[in-house]
Design a protein around this motif. Sequence first.
Motif, PDB file in Angstrom:
ATOM      1  N   TYR A 130      -9.188  -0.794   2.590  1.00 25.86           N
ATOM      2  CA  TYR A 130      -8.791  -2.177   2.136  1.00 25.86           C
ATOM      3  C   TYR A 130      -7.941  -2.868   3.436  1.00 25.86           C
ATOM      4  CZ  TYR A 130      -6.459  -5.058  -1.386  1.00 25.86           C
ATOM      5  OH  TYR A 130      -5.875  -6.032  -2.039  1.00 25.86           O
TER       6      TYR A 130
ATOM      7  N   THR B 117       0.875  -1.285  -0.040  1.00 25.76           N
ATOM      8  CA  THR B 117       0.040  -0.023  -0.035  1.00 25.76           C
ATOM      9  C   THR B 117       0.921   1.279   0.107  1.00 25.76           C
ATOM     10  OG1 THR B 117      -1.485  -1.245   1.362  1.00 25.76           O
ATOM     11  CG2 THR B 117      -1.736   1.176   1.274  1.00 25.76           C
TER      12      THR B 117
ATOM     13  N   GLN C  25      -5.728   2.998  -3.269  1.00 26.07           N
ATOM     14  CA  GLN C  25      -5.967   4.034  -2.204  1.00 26.07           C
ATOM     15  C   GLN C  25      -7.295   4.042  -1.254  1.00 26.07           C
ATOM     16  OE1 GLN C  25      -3.282   6.167  -1.516  1.00 26.07           O
ATOM     17  NE2 GLN C  25      -2.307   5.404  -3.410  1.00 26.07           N
TER      18      GLN C  25
END
Length: 707
Positions: free
Chosen positions: A552, A541, A548
Motif C-alpha cells: 500500500y 498505517t 495491512q
Amino acid sequence: MQNPVTLSHKDRILTVDINYPPVNALALPVRVGLLAAMRAAQDDPEVDAVILQASGRTFVAGGDITEFDQPAMIDPHCNDVYAAMEQLDRPIIAALHGTVLGGGLELALSAHYRVALAGTQLGLPEVKLGIVPGAGGTQRLPRVAGVSAALDMMTSGAPISADRALTLGIVDEVAASHLREAALAMAQRAIQACKAGQLLPVISRRSIDVSGLAPGYFDDYRRRLPPADKGGQAAHEVVRCVEAAVALEFAQSLALERKVFEGLRLSKQSQALRHVFFAEREAARIPGLKPDQRVRSIARVGVLGAGTMGSGIAMNFANVGIPTVLVETSQAALDRGLGFIRGHYETSAAKGRLTSAQVAQRMSLLTGSLDDQRLHDCDLIIEAVFENLDLKKQVCARLGQVCKPGAIIATNTSTLDVDVLAQATGRAQDVVGLHFFSPAHVMRLLEVVRGAQTSPEVLATVMRMARQIGKVAVVSGVCYGFIGNRMAEVYMREAEFLMMEGASPAQIDGAVEAYGMAMGPCRMLDMAGVDVGARTVIEATREGKLGQDPRYRAVVRKLFELGRFGQKAGVGYYRYEGRKPVADPETARIVSALATQHGFAQRNDITDEEIVERLLYSMINEGCKILDEGIAFRASDIDIIWTAGYSFPAYRGGPMFMADQVGLKAITARLDHYAKVHGDKFGYWATSDLLKGLAEQGGRLSAWAPH
Ligand code: 3HC
Ligand code: NAI
C-alpha cells in the motif's frame, strides 16, 4: 400565486414591477406578465413612459435555470418579450439594483434607457452554466460595449460593477441612492426627448463598431479560450454568436443565437454545470435542522497556530471585517505568520486587487499574541496547530478552559478523530471540524465535520459563517480522511498500483488530465510535498487506519525515504527543471524495484481508459460507502467536495454525477472486472452495498436519499 408582474399608473408613467422571489428569475409567469404589460402600455395612450423595476433584493438574476431541463422551452420566449419592448413607441427605463444577470441583463438591454443603483453587479454568466446568453445577449451587448469587452464579459461570465457598466455604455447612469427618483427623472428627460422628435434608442438597431478589430480577431480570441471539450464549449459558441452578430442582420444572428442556446442547453457540459450550481446550494441544507434554527453570532475569531493553514484561515475573517487574533507559541512563528499575511495583501495591492487603505484596514483587524488568554472573548476559535494527536488533545483541553461559555471550538485537523478532540475540550457540543483546504484563503471548499455531539446550533452557525467568508461548505461525518481525503486515498492507491504495474507518472497524470482533472495525482503530490503525503500514510498505517497491505502506497513511502520530497526538493515522482516536471528514469528504476519486491508483473498494455476507470471508479465506490455509512448526506455533496476542493472538472459534474452518466451497472461491472484480474485480498474492489443495490434496480445516485 400572486401575479409576479404588477402594473401601477401614476402621472402618465406606467411602472412595471417584477416580484418573483427569490431572485426574480424570468420564469414562464414572469414572461407572460411582462408581455402583457408591454401590450397594456402599447394600448394605453395615457402612458408616456414605462419604468421597469423589480422588488426585493435584486433586479432579474436571469432566466429560470430550473426550466432548462425541459425538452422544449414554453412560449412566450424572452425574445418575444424583448421584441415587444423594443417596438413600444414610448420610452422604457430599466431601474437596476442587486444582480442584473443573464436574462436580466438581456431584459435591461431591451429597454431604451438604464439607470443602476451604485453597487449593482451586471453580467452574462451563462457560460458558467455551459450555455450562451439565449435572449439577445450575444447580439445586443457588442452593440453597446463593443466586441472585445462584450466577449470578455460573456466568455468569462464574470460580473462587472455599475461604474464599469457606465464606462462601457451598458448603463446610462449610476444613481448613488434613490433609484426610483433617478428612474423617474430619467423618464421625464426621455419623454422630453421624444417630444423634441428624437428617436428612441433601440440597441438592436445600432450597428457594431468593428473598426478596432484586426484581421483574424475572432480566431485569435478562440485560441485564448479553454478547448471546447475541456469545459470551453459554451465560450467558443459565444464567439461564434458574436461573429454572426458582426456579419449578419440582427434577426438572423438572433435566430442563430437561439439555436445555439437550445443545442447547448441539453449538452452534457451544461447539464453537469447546472448540477453543480444546484448541488452547491443544496449542500447548505442540513437534514433535520429546523429552518428557524438559532445561530450564534461570530463577532471575534481566534486562530491557534499561525503556520501555513492558520495564517490563511485568519485572512478569511479579516477579509470580511471580523477582528481575528492569532495565537502562537513563539514570537518568531507569529512574525512569520503575520508577515506571510502582510506579504499576500501587499502583492494583491501591487496587482491592483486591493487598495493600500484596504491592506491597512485588514491588517488592523489581525492581532498576534503569545498568550492564549486572548482567546477568551472570541466567539469562534479554530485550532490549526501541528497534526499530532497528543498535542491537539492538550490544546483542545486548554481551549475548553480558556474559551468563554458558548464559544465554538473548531479543529482544522485533516486526519484525527474530531470526536476524540471534542471530548478533550469537555464541551463536545460546542466542537466542530472546520477542514479548510490549502491555501486556505483561496480554496473555496470548507469541509464541516459534524462530531457525534456537535449541537445543531453550532452546525448552523458555522454553515452561515462559511457563506459569509465566501466558502462552499459541505458537511461530513467523522471518519478517517472525512469525505475528500478518504476518497483521495483510494485514488492515490490505484495511481501507485498502476505505477508498479508499469504506467509512468506522466501517463497516469496525462490520462486523468485528459479527462479534465486540473492536475494528475503525481504532479499534485509533488506540489503538495511527498513528505507531507508520506508522513500521513505512515502514521495512518501505524494506527491501522489504512489496512495491512505491505504494497500500500509503497511508492510514496520509498520516495520519502530517499528524500525525494517533490517540487521543493527538485525530485519526487518527477524531476524538476525549475517548476517544469520532466520524466525521471530514476523514478522508473525505483518503481520497478518496488514492483519486483511486491510481486507486480510490469506490463506495457495499460491504457488511459484503464487508468481513468481504476482511479475514478474506485473513488466512486468509496463515495458510495461514504453515503451508505451516513458520512455524507447526499451524492451531490460529494460532487461539491471534488469540484470545489480537488479540481474535479465542474463540466463533468463531479464523480457521483459522472457515475450516473456512465451508468451504475457499467461501473459495478468494471469494479468486478478489476477484482477478477487483480484479486481482492484487501477488499479494494468490494462493491459498496449501496452501489450494488442501485445498479441492480437501475437506480441513480442523484435520486438516492437515506431512509
Ligand atoms: N433560476 C432559478 N433559480 C435561481 C436562479 C435562476 N437564474 N438564480 C438563483 N436561483 C435560486 C437558487 O437556486 C436559490 O434557490 P434555493 O434557495 O432554493 O437554494 C435561490 O435562488 C437563491 O440563490 P442563492 O442562494 O445563489 O442566492 P445568493 O444571494 O447567494 O446569490 C445570485 C444570488 C447572485 C443571483 C445567484 O443565485 C446566481 O448567481 N444565480 C444565477 C445567475 C445566473 O446564472 N443567471 C443566468 C441564468 S441563465 C439565463 O439567464 C439564460 C438567458 O440568457 C436566457
Ligand atoms: P504548520 O506546521 O505550517 O503550522 C502549525 C503551527 O502551529 C506552527 O506555526 C506552530 O508553531 C503552531 N503551534 C504548534 N503548537 C502550538 C500551540 N500549542 N499553540 C499555538 N500554536 C502552536 O502546519 P499546517 O500545515 O498549517 O497544519 C496545521 C493543521 O492544519 C494540521 O492539523 C493539518 O493537518 C491541518 N491541515 C493542513 C493542510 C495543509 O495542506 N497544510 C490542509 C488541511 C488541514
